[in-house]
Design a protein around this motif. Structure first.
Motif, PDB file in Angstrom:
ATOM      1  N   THR A  40       0.846  -1.198   0.000  1.00 51.49           N
ATOM      2  CA  THR A  40       0.000   0.000   0.000  1.00 51.49           C
ATOM      3  C   THR A  40       0.879   1.244   0.000  1.00 51.49           C
ATOM      4  O   THR A  40       1.915   1.285   0.672  1.00 51.49           O
ATOM      5  CB  THR A  40      -0.916   0.028   1.236  1.00 51.49           C
ATOM      6  N   SER A  42       0.449   5.238   0.891  1.00 53.00           N
ATOM      7  CA  SER A  42      -0.439   6.205   1.520  1.00 53.00           C
ATOM      8  C   SER A  42       0.349   7.464   1.848  1.00 53.00           C
ATOM      9  O   SER A  42       1.582   7.492   1.756  1.00 53.00           O
ATOM     10  CB  SER A  42      -1.068   5.629   2.795  1.00 53.00           C
ATOM     11  N   VAL A  60      -0.462   6.340  -9.636  1.00 50.07           N
ATOM     12  CA  VAL A  60       0.578   5.362  -9.296  1.00 50.07           C
ATOM     13  C   VAL A  60       0.774   4.436 -10.496  1.00 50.07           C
ATOM     14  O   VAL A  60      -0.184   3.829 -10.981  1.00 50.07           O
ATOM     15  CB  VAL A  60       0.189   4.548  -8.047  1.00 50.07           C
ATOM     16  N   ARG A  69      -2.798   2.997 -11.405  1.00 55.03           N
ATOM     17  CA  ARG A  69      -3.879   3.148 -10.426  1.00 55.03           C
ATOM     18  C   ARG A  69      -3.952   4.618 -10.052  1.00 55.03           C
ATOM     19  O   ARG A  69      -2.925   5.293  -9.959  1.00 55.03           O
ATOM     20  CB  ARG A  69      -3.595   2.307  -9.182  1.00 55.03           C
ATOM     21  N   SER A  70      -5.138   5.133  -9.821  1.00 49.87           N
ATOM     22  CA  SER A  70      -5.280   6.545  -9.482  1.00 49.87           C
ATOM     23  C   SER A  70      -6.341   6.727  -8.407  1.00 49.87           C
ATOM     24  O   SER A  70      -7.243   5.901  -8.251  1.00 49.87           O
ATOM     25  CB  SER A  70      -5.643   7.373 -10.715  1.00 49.87           C
ATOM     26  N   THR A  71      -6.216   7.813  -7.680  1.00 43.34           N
ATOM     27  CA  THR A  71      -7.187   8.178  -6.655  1.00 43.34           C
ATOM     28  C   THR A  71      -7.055   9.671  -6.406  1.00 43.34           C
ATOM     29  O   THR A  71      -6.229  10.355  -7.033  1.00 43.34           O
ATOM     30  CB  THR A  71      -6.956   7.384  -5.353  1.00 43.34           C
ATOM     31  N   PHE A  79      -4.569  10.164   1.473  1.00 42.16           N
ATOM     32  CA  PHE A  79      -4.892   9.239   0.394  1.00 42.16           C
ATOM     33  C   PHE A  79      -4.279   7.881   0.709  1.00 42.16           C
ATOM     34  O   PHE A  79      -3.364   7.772   1.529  1.00 42.16           O
ATOM     35  CB  PHE A  79      -4.365   9.741  -0.947  1.00 42.16           C
ATOM     36  N   VAL A  81      -3.542   4.030  -1.632  1.00 41.32           N
ATOM     37  CA  VAL A  81      -3.703   3.169  -2.804  1.00 41.32           C
ATOM     38  C   VAL A  81      -3.290   1.761  -2.383  1.00 41.32           C
ATOM     39  O   VAL A  81      -2.090   1.434  -2.339  1.00 41.32           O
ATOM     40  CB  VAL A  81      -2.849   3.655  -3.988  1.00 41.32           C
ATOM     41  N   LEU A  84      -1.369  -3.197  -4.087  1.00 42.18           N
ATOM     42  CA  LEU A  84      -0.401  -3.022  -5.168  1.00 42.18           C
ATOM     43  C   LEU A  84       0.562  -4.200  -5.179  1.00 42.18           C
ATOM     44  O   LEU A  84       1.139  -4.544  -4.135  1.00 42.18           O
ATOM     45  CB  LEU A  84       0.382  -1.726  -4.982  1.00 42.18           C
ATOM     46  N   TYR A  89       7.682   1.439  -8.457  1.00 42.76           N
ATOM     47  CA  TYR A  89       6.565   2.303  -8.836  1.00 42.76           C
ATOM     48  C   TYR A  89       7.013   3.758  -9.002  1.00 42.76           C
ATOM     49  O   TYR A  89       8.018   4.191  -8.415  1.00 42.76           O
ATOM     50  CB  TYR A  89       5.453   2.246  -7.783  1.00 42.76           C
ATOM     51  N   VAL A  91       5.137   7.683  -8.789  1.00 41.96           N
ATOM     52  CA  VAL A  91       3.939   8.344  -8.273  1.00 41.96           C
ATOM     53  C   VAL A  91       3.973   9.812  -8.667  1.00 41.96           C
ATOM     54  O   VAL A  91       4.986  10.494  -8.450  1.00 41.96           O
ATOM     55  CB  VAL A  91       3.846   8.216  -6.739  1.00 41.96           C
TER      56      VAL A  91
END
Length: 357
Positions: A40, A42, A60, A69-71, A79, A81, A84, A89, A91
């Protein structure tokens, strides 16, 4: 209790113990199988003053697979995500009015949570700022619109305005005079006589005119006769560039700027429209538009837009009788999102008679 009873009790306790161990051991195994191999990311997104930034975009990307992946952040700037796969990665953290904060080479191990605090800086003048707003009908129907992204002063006459507020009997000169600093006169009425347009104080011949990016003018000099060229039903929108333009601007008189007329855009759905117009001095017009919508088998990559119309009038101030037949056709084939083949043809035939009264 005899020895035999004690042995039986011990067996029962052993069985119960095994059952309990199996039950209690089963749940952690299930939980581990659900989260095994995932991690994860965060964190909290704040501005330079430490205040949280809500609705900031978090993107991400897995460097190996390219999966994204997005948020967005909550009201408190937080936040997360989750789920994973382990790996490397990148970001990107972005918000309107702030410079993008990028992080690369983040390595996530299975079952871990990486905290990624982000402080966004205010965007400098060299960085772009995205402004999002709903486009209202009033904006689309305004006589002239301005572009915030243009490198020079630019005005746009929209298709909505042309369809609803420009005389259907008119020609491109009636459309052009809706732009600030542009002036033309039709003494015989809209579309019923030859007009000249003044753009930024320059007379016709000192600036360019293009149709779908192609310059057009008379053969003897760069001037234009409105009754020869494009009537209103042919025109989709018009863009005015008040600068000499860049290397892509073509034409014989770039120094005065460019008036760029654009053809109408086909739609995705089939549509048939008819127009009947009647005005003073026995001015009549019948027009028919046909839009095929998307067609061409399962791919549906083709569009066809047709217009045919007839205009007749006894004339206004000059008493110049008019009878015009005109038509246009536009075909488009979409190879991809960035490549579209367009073919356009149009023509008009005018008959007139000057009568003294």
């Amino acid at each position: 209790m005899d020895k035999r009873s004690m042995n039986q009790c011990r067996c029962v306790l052993a069985v119960v113990t095994l059952i309990l161990l199996g039950v209690t051991g089963h749940s952690p195994l299930l939980a581990q199988s659900d989260t095994a191999g995932t991690a994860t990311i965060s964190g909290t997104v704040v501005d330079p003053t430490g205040s949280p930034i809500p609705k900031a975009s978090i993107v991400v990307k897995n460097d190996a697979s390219g999966a994204v992946r997005s948020t967005t952040t909550e009201a408190d700037g937080r936040f997360a995500v989750p789920n994973l796969p382990a790996g490397a990665y990148s970001v990107d953290v972005a918000a309107p009015g702030f410079a993008t904060d990028s992080h690369t080479g983040l390595r996530l191990a299975s079952g871990t949570t990486v905290t990624l605090p982000a402080t966004l800086k205010v965007a400098s003048s060299s960085q772009s700022i995205t402004v999002e707003a709903a486009v209202t009908l009033a904006v689309e129907a305004a006589p002239s619109q301005s572009s915030l992204e243009a490198k020079s002063a630019e005005s746009i006459i929209s298709s909505t305005y042309i369809r609803n507020f420009i005389a259907s009997t008119g020609d491109y000169s009636d459309v052009l005079q809706m732009s600030p600093g542009t002036f033309s006169v039709s003494p015989n009425g809209p579309g019923l006589g030859d007009t000249k347009t003044f753009f930024r104080g320059f007379k016709d011949g000192v600036y360019n005119m293009t149709f779908d990016g192609i310059p057009f003018n008379d053969t003897n000099d760069p001037t234009h006769h409105s009754w020869v060229w494009f009537p209103t039903p042919f025109i989709g929108s018009t863009v005015f560039d008040r600068s000499p333009g860049d290397a892509t601007a073509i034409g014989p008189a770039n120094s005065g700027g460019s008036i760029n007329i654009l053809s109408r855009e086909p739609t995705t759905d089939m549509d048939v429209q008819g127009t009947i117009s009647y005005g003073s001095f026995n001015t009549r017009m019948l027009s028919l538009d046909f839009d095929s919508g998307l067609f061409g088998g399962t791919s549906k990559k083709s569009n066809l837009l047709l217009n045919v119309h007839n205009l007749s009038s006894d004339g206004y101030q000059t008493y110049n009788n008019q009878n015009r037949w005109a038509g246009s056709a536009k075909y488009q084939y979409k190879f991809s999102e960035k490549t579209v083949l367009t073919a356009f043809t149009g023509g008009s035939r005018c008959f007139g008679e000057y009568a003294q009264r």
